[in-house]
Enzyme design. Structure first.
Site, PDB file in Angstrom:
ATOM      1  N   TYR A   1       0.865  -1.184   0.000  1.00 37.29           N
ATOM      2  CA  TYR A   1       0.000   0.000   0.000  1.00 37.29           C
ATOM      3  C   TYR A   1       0.895   1.225   0.000  1.00 37.29           C
ATOM      4  CZ  TYR A   1      -3.431   3.463   1.535  1.00 37.29           C
ATOM      5  OH  TYR A   1      -4.248   4.576   1.624  1.00 37.29           O
TER       6      TYR A   1
ATOM      7  N   ASP B   1       9.352   3.514  -0.317  1.00 32.70           N
ATOM      8  CA  ASP B   1       8.248   4.107   0.430  1.00 32.70           C
ATOM      9  C   ASP B   1       8.456   3.736   1.896  1.00 32.70           C
ATOM     10  OD1 ASP B   1       5.975   4.873   1.694  1.00 32.70           O
ATOM     11  OD2 ASP B   1       4.574   3.829   0.363  1.00 32.70           O
TER      12      ASP B   1
ATOM     13  N   LYS C   1       4.228   9.289   8.776  1.00 31.01           N
ATOM     14  CA  LYS C   1       4.047   8.643  10.085  1.00 31.01           C
ATOM     15  C   LYS C   1       5.047   9.117  11.152  1.00 31.01           C
ATOM     16  CE  LYS C   1       1.117   5.171   8.156  1.00 31.01           C
ATOM     17  NZ  LYS C   1       1.117   4.267   7.027  1.00 31.01           N
TER      18      LYS C   1
HETATM   19  C1  LIG Z   1       0.438   4.744   5.687  1.00 34.56           C
HETATM   20  C2  LIG Z   1       1.194   4.542   4.447  1.00 34.56           C
HETATM   21  C3  LIG Z   1       1.027   5.383   3.329  1.00 34.56           C
HETATM   22  C4  LIG Z   1      -0.024   6.451   3.283  1.00 34.56           C
HETATM   23  O1  LIG Z   1       0.185   7.449   4.230  1.00 34.56           O
HETATM   24  P1  LIG Z   1      -1.060   8.373   4.650  1.00 34.56           P
HETATM   25  O2  LIG Z   1      -0.439   9.373   5.557  1.00 34.56           O
HETATM   26  O3  LIG Z   1      -2.048   7.474   5.306  1.00 34.56           O
HETATM   27  O4  LIG Z   1      -1.601   8.979   3.401  1.00 34.56           O
HETATM   28  C5  LIG Z   1       1.842   5.191   2.243  1.00 34.56           C
HETATM   29  N1  LIG Z   1       2.766   4.224   2.233  1.00 34.56           N
HETATM   30  C6  LIG Z   1       2.952   3.387   3.273  1.00 34.56           C
HETATM   31  C7  LIG Z   1       4.015   2.337   3.203  1.00 34.56           C
HETATM   32  C8  LIG Z   1       2.161   3.504   4.404  1.00 34.56           C
HETATM   33  O5  LIG Z   1       2.318   2.645   5.414  1.00 34.56           O
END
Ligand SMILES: *Cc1c(COP(=O)(O)O)cnc(C)c1O
Length: 429
Positions: free
Chosen positions: A144, A239, A267
């Protein structure tokens, strides 16, 4: 479990918000029941609307690595708030934040702050496409990367599939240039590069997958991605929205000693505020407006409260022994859960990297989404209900990672293991 307050609030919320929530997994649909409405969170504890206390392993889905309401972060945000909430103009604080990130992530020579992980990945892809003047993006099945159109695709099994949107409202054209491959499959990536190498702008990867449950990279997988990108003029985008500053001071790339071409953060680096960032080499980031032709902007980007929370969080993580401590707590939880599985003769496995962990109802090892998807999700739902009843707030899906924080104690972990054992027994079909 009876929590009449949360139940009443949920009924009220359902009339006003789709599913009663502002982000789908919060609705607990994957496990049934209703979500806990949170009144407050302190340290490793969250408190429900009915005053009930839980040991928290969701940690706001990743940010709460210091524990909730960490006093230094709270104080810094309070002080910052008294100076104004948003200026839409540059501040010294965002320069300090950028410096702190760049110092920790040598692969990032320049960065741009945004307000969510979704914005970070979406923008990084635009930059990669602008920089390479190519259109194809490669992602891995079960990963994701936020909810941007081009990234809402999953694979068919085996070979690369193009253009199967995962969500209504995403026209096929938006994902026609997104290829998906199985996680940990370097030969498949090599084959795709052989066939389409000149069209591939970027490969985006969760360097430790967390969004299909915790799935570590196989030896050589991440390095293979970087090598293939190098050889073909594409960009490897890590990511690290989940793993950044969680797995080490410099994320998964620090842990494994790798240098991706671009990195996305969110995060943890936002310290619990809406803050994320993307960056890479100076050459790549010079494509971004106003220096270059790739447009990307944001009214609240680099928000002064958010960069303050992020900066203080990064500084607190530099205290001696923080990541060793997270590793120690993680190892203790992993070992306890693994013996609970054995003692209850439950077919399952625990997968962990540092303070990220998943108990799969699958004999394991889970190395890709195909394996993760074969887990016994019905049993997970019963297990989850048992955890909640025992005061353990665990991610409400088999396909999410649980997180430890520096506020968790050995006693929290040990109590959790006791609750896990009971929940495993009670989860038998
Ligand atoms: C949470 C997450 C996202 C998206 O971040 P948001 O702040 O929820 O838009 C993208 N990539 C990874 C790996 C994630 O865990």
């Amino acid at each position: 479990m009876s929590d009449p307050q949360s139940e009443a609030l949920f009924r009220e919320a359902e009339a006003l918000l789709p599913g009663g929530v502002n982000s789908p997994v919060r609705a607990f649909r994957a496990v049934g029941g209703h979500p806990v409405f949170v009144e407050k969170a302190l340290g490793a504890r969250i408190f429900g609307a009915d005053g009930r206390e839980y040991i928290d392993y969701i940690g706001s889905w990743g940010p709460a690595i210091l524990g909730h309401a960490e006093p230094h972060v709270v104080k810094a945000v309070q002080d910052a708030a008294s100076l104004g909430l948003s200026f839409g103009a540059p501040t010294e604080r965002e320069v300090r934040f950028a410096k702190a990130v760049i110092e920790r992530y040598p692969s990032m020579e320049m960065l741009r702050c945004v307000s969510s992980g979704t914005e970070a990945t979406m923008s990084a892809l635009r930059v990669a496409r602008g920089y390479t003047k190519r259109s194809v993006i490669v992602k891995f099945d079960g990963a994701y990367h936020g909810h941007a159109d081009a990234l809402l695709v999953k694979a068919g099994s085996g070979a690369a599939t193009f253009g199967n949107p995962d969500s209504a409202g995403v026209p096929e054209g938006m994902v026609a240039t997104t290829a998906t491959l199985p996680y940990n499959d370097v030969p498949a990536l090599k084959a795709l590069f052989s066939a389409r190498g000149r069209d591939i702008a970027a490969v985006i990867v969760e360097p430790v997958a967390g969004n299909m449950g915790c799935v570590p990279p196989a030896p050589g997988f991440l390095a293979g991605i970087i090598e293939l990108c190098d050889a073909n003029g594409a960009l490897a985008i890590f990511d690290e929205v989940m793993t950044g500053s969680r797995l080490s001071r410099s994320g998964a790339q620090g842990l494994y000693g790798l240098r991706p071409h671009m990195t996305c953060l969110g995060k943890v680096v936002g310290g619990g505020m809406p803050l994320a960032a993307y960056g890479g080499s100076r050459q790549v980031m010079q494509c971004v407006a106003p220096l270059g032709a790739v447009y990307q902007a944001g009214t609240l980007s680099g928000n002064p409260l958010a960069v303050t929370a992020g900066l203080v969080t990064l500084e607190r993580l530099d205290a001696p022994g923080t990541y060793e401590r997270l590793e120690e707590l993680g190892a203790r939880l992993e070992a306890g859960m693994a013996s609970a599985l054995r003692e209850t003769a439950t077919p399952g496995c625990v997968q962990r990297v540092g303070s990220m962990l998943t108990l799969f109802f699958h004999p394991g090892p889970v190395t890709d989404f195909r394996a993760a998807a074969a887990a016994d999700t019905a049993r997970f739902s019963r297990f989850h209900a048992g955890l909640l009843a025992g005061g353990v707030y665990w991610p409400p899906s088999q396909f999410e990672a649980a997180f430890l924080s520096l506020a968790h104690t050995e006693a929290d972990v040990d109590r959790t293991i006791t609750v896990v054992r009971t929940a495993l027994e009670r989860s038998r079909g």
